[in-house]
Scaffold this motif. Structure first.
Motif, PDB file in Angstrom:
ATOM      1  N   TYR A  64       0.827  -1.197   0.000  1.00 16.67           N
ATOM      2  CA  TYR A  64       0.000   0.000   0.000  1.00 16.67           C
ATOM      3  C   TYR A  64       0.864   1.250   0.000  1.00 16.67           C
ATOM      4  O   TYR A  64       1.936   1.282   0.600  1.00 16.67           O
ATOM      5  CB  TYR A  64      -0.901   0.042   1.249  1.00 16.67           C
ATOM      6  N   SER A 100      -2.351   9.713   3.133  1.00 12.36           N
ATOM      7  CA  SER A 100      -2.651  10.642   4.227  1.00 12.36           C
ATOM      8  C   SER A 100      -3.121   9.806   5.404  1.00 12.36           C
ATOM      9  O   SER A 100      -3.101   8.580   5.350  1.00 12.36           O
ATOM     10  CB  SER A 100      -3.740  11.640   3.802  1.00 12.36           C
ATOM     11  N   MET A 101      -3.568  10.442   6.466  1.00 11.80           N
ATOM     12  CA  MET A 101      -4.001   9.710   7.654  1.00 11.80           C
ATOM     13  C   MET A 101      -5.084   8.695   7.311  1.00 11.80           C
ATOM     14  O   MET A 101      -5.112   7.592   7.820  1.00 11.80           O
ATOM     15  CB  MET A 101      -4.540  10.687   8.709  1.00 11.80           C
ATOM     16  N   LYS A 102      -6.014   9.087   6.437  1.00 15.06           N
ATOM     17  CA  LYS A 102      -7.154   8.214   6.177  1.00 15.06           C
ATOM     18  C   LYS A 102      -7.136   7.604   4.785  1.00 15.06           C
ATOM     19  O   LYS A 102      -7.981   6.769   4.475  1.00 15.06           O
ATOM     20  CB  LYS A 102      -8.462   8.991   6.368  1.00 15.06           C
ATOM     21  N   ARG A 103      -6.205   8.032   3.938  1.00 15.28           N
ATOM     22  CA  ARG A 103      -6.247   7.564   2.551  1.00 15.28           C
ATOM     23  C   ARG A 103      -5.045   6.680   2.238  1.00 15.28           C
ATOM     24  O   ARG A 103      -3.920   7.000   2.585  1.00 15.28           O
ATOM     25  CB  ARG A 103      -6.273   8.749   1.587  1.00 15.28           C
ATOM     26  N   LYS A 104      -5.328   5.579   1.589  1.00 17.55           N
ATOM     27  CA  LYS A 104      -4.255   4.694   1.122  1.00 17.55           C
ATOM     28  C   LYS A 104      -4.707   4.101  -0.204  1.00 17.55           C
ATOM     29  O   LYS A 104      -5.904   4.049  -0.497  1.00 17.55           O
ATOM     30  CB  LYS A 104      -3.990   3.582   2.141  1.00 17.55           C
ATOM     31  N   LYS A 125       0.587   4.870   1.461  1.00 12.63           N
ATOM     32  CA  LYS A 125      -0.207   5.646   2.442  1.00 12.63           C
ATOM     33  C   LYS A 125      -0.123   7.113   2.058  1.00 12.63           C
ATOM     34  O   LYS A 125       0.925   7.740   2.167  1.00 12.63           O
ATOM     35  CB  LYS A 125       0.346   5.404   3.853  1.00 12.63           C
TER      36      LYS A 125
END
Length: 300
Positions: free
Chosen positions: A251, A255-259, A253
């Protein structure tokens, strides 16, 4: 002139641009290193057309210090206008009793060197193959990274496919399956032009596809060719070993919420390809020795 320490193949290429086919004749092998020849070993040459790895061939098994094969193999759909994108990877294996194979050397021959019509005979000097020989304790990390040029067709034109180097080891006594995520290659950030921040997730499934265990590496930031060197241990009884599937997903990564998934492979019962199935089989047969292989990631 470089010294041929890992064997030299006597090879003839015959390319037909109208038929778009390539004939490769493996005649003989010379210069096989003496340390590779205990007690009259037998030899076999494996060929694969890169970068797709769908067309493969192997010679018969021959004995002796200078084995002669004289066998011709045909590779189809090799377009002349795309010839610079293709290569043939040769690997010389020492074949022991009980089907034990050991790689002696390998070489990637880029077809840019071909005459586009007619035959061409060349000596193909083999090089050490760190990607396959099993990551023995003597092998340093620098040697593993040096194998990028030989491990598979990394430098083919038009951006190589992302690949991952995995080491597998199974201890039948303790029932411990160790998977080492060693390094990645050509990881891309699909959304932006900067190198990705990547991690690898490992998921072990039973024969019904139910999750038994999962874990993941730490994140490597801004690296297209990240080195992880992280080992994960799963408890798998010997009778279960043929019924589990190990999925590795890479993966990015963002941002904090997006992968986003760069790609994946699976090994074991539901292997994602022939290379992955072979790697699992070799691990089972290697009696507690780590077996390392490069694998091309499949797109999600």
């Amino acid at each position: 002139e470089p010294v041929a320490k890992y064997g030299t193949l006597d090879v003839t290429f015959d390319y037909d641009s109208q038929e778009q086919k390539l004939l490769v004749t493996v005649t003989a092998v010379t210069d096989i290193p003496t340390y590779s020849r205990p007690g009259g070993s037998s030899w076999q040459v494996h060929l694969v057309l890169l970068p797709i790895k769908k067309q493969r061939a192997k010679t018969s098994i021959q004995r002796g210090p200078c084995p002669v094969f004289t066998e011709t193999f045909k590779f189809n759909h090799v377009e002349s206008e795309m010839i610079g994108n293709y290569a043939v990877r040769f690997r010389l294996y020492s074949v022991r009793r009980m089907k034990k194979e050991r790689i002696v050397g390998e070489k990637i021959f880029y077809l840019t060197k071909l005459n586009l019509q007619g035959k061409m005979s060349v000596p193909v000097m083999l090089e050490p193959s760190y990607s396959v020989s099993g990551c023995d304790s003597q092998m340093s990390m620098s040697e593993v990274s040096c194998s990028e040029s030989t491990s598979s067709c990394h430098s083919l034109v038009h951006g190589s496919a992302p690949e991952i180097l995995i080491g597998l080891l199974y201890n039948a006594t303790t029932g411990r399956l160790s998977a080492e995520v060693i390094k990645g290659s050509h990881f891309k950030n699909l959304a932006a032009n900067r190198p990705p921040n990547t991690y690898v997730k490992l998921t072990l499934l039973n024969s019904m596809g139910q999750e038994m265990s999962k874990c993941k590496t730490s994140i490597r930031r801004g690296q297209p060719n990240p080195v992880y060197k992280e080992t994960f241990v799963f408890q798998v009884a010997l009778f279960q070993l043929s019924d589990v599937t190990l999925i590795l997903s890479v993966y990015n990564k963002r941002s904090m919420k997006r992968k986003e998934m760069i790609g994946w492979i699976s090994l074991g019962l539901n292997s994602s390809g022939e290379d992955e199935l072979n790697h699992w089989t070799e691990m089972k047969e290697s009696k507690g020795q780590q077996v390392c292989r490069w694998h091309t990631l499949l797109e999600s």
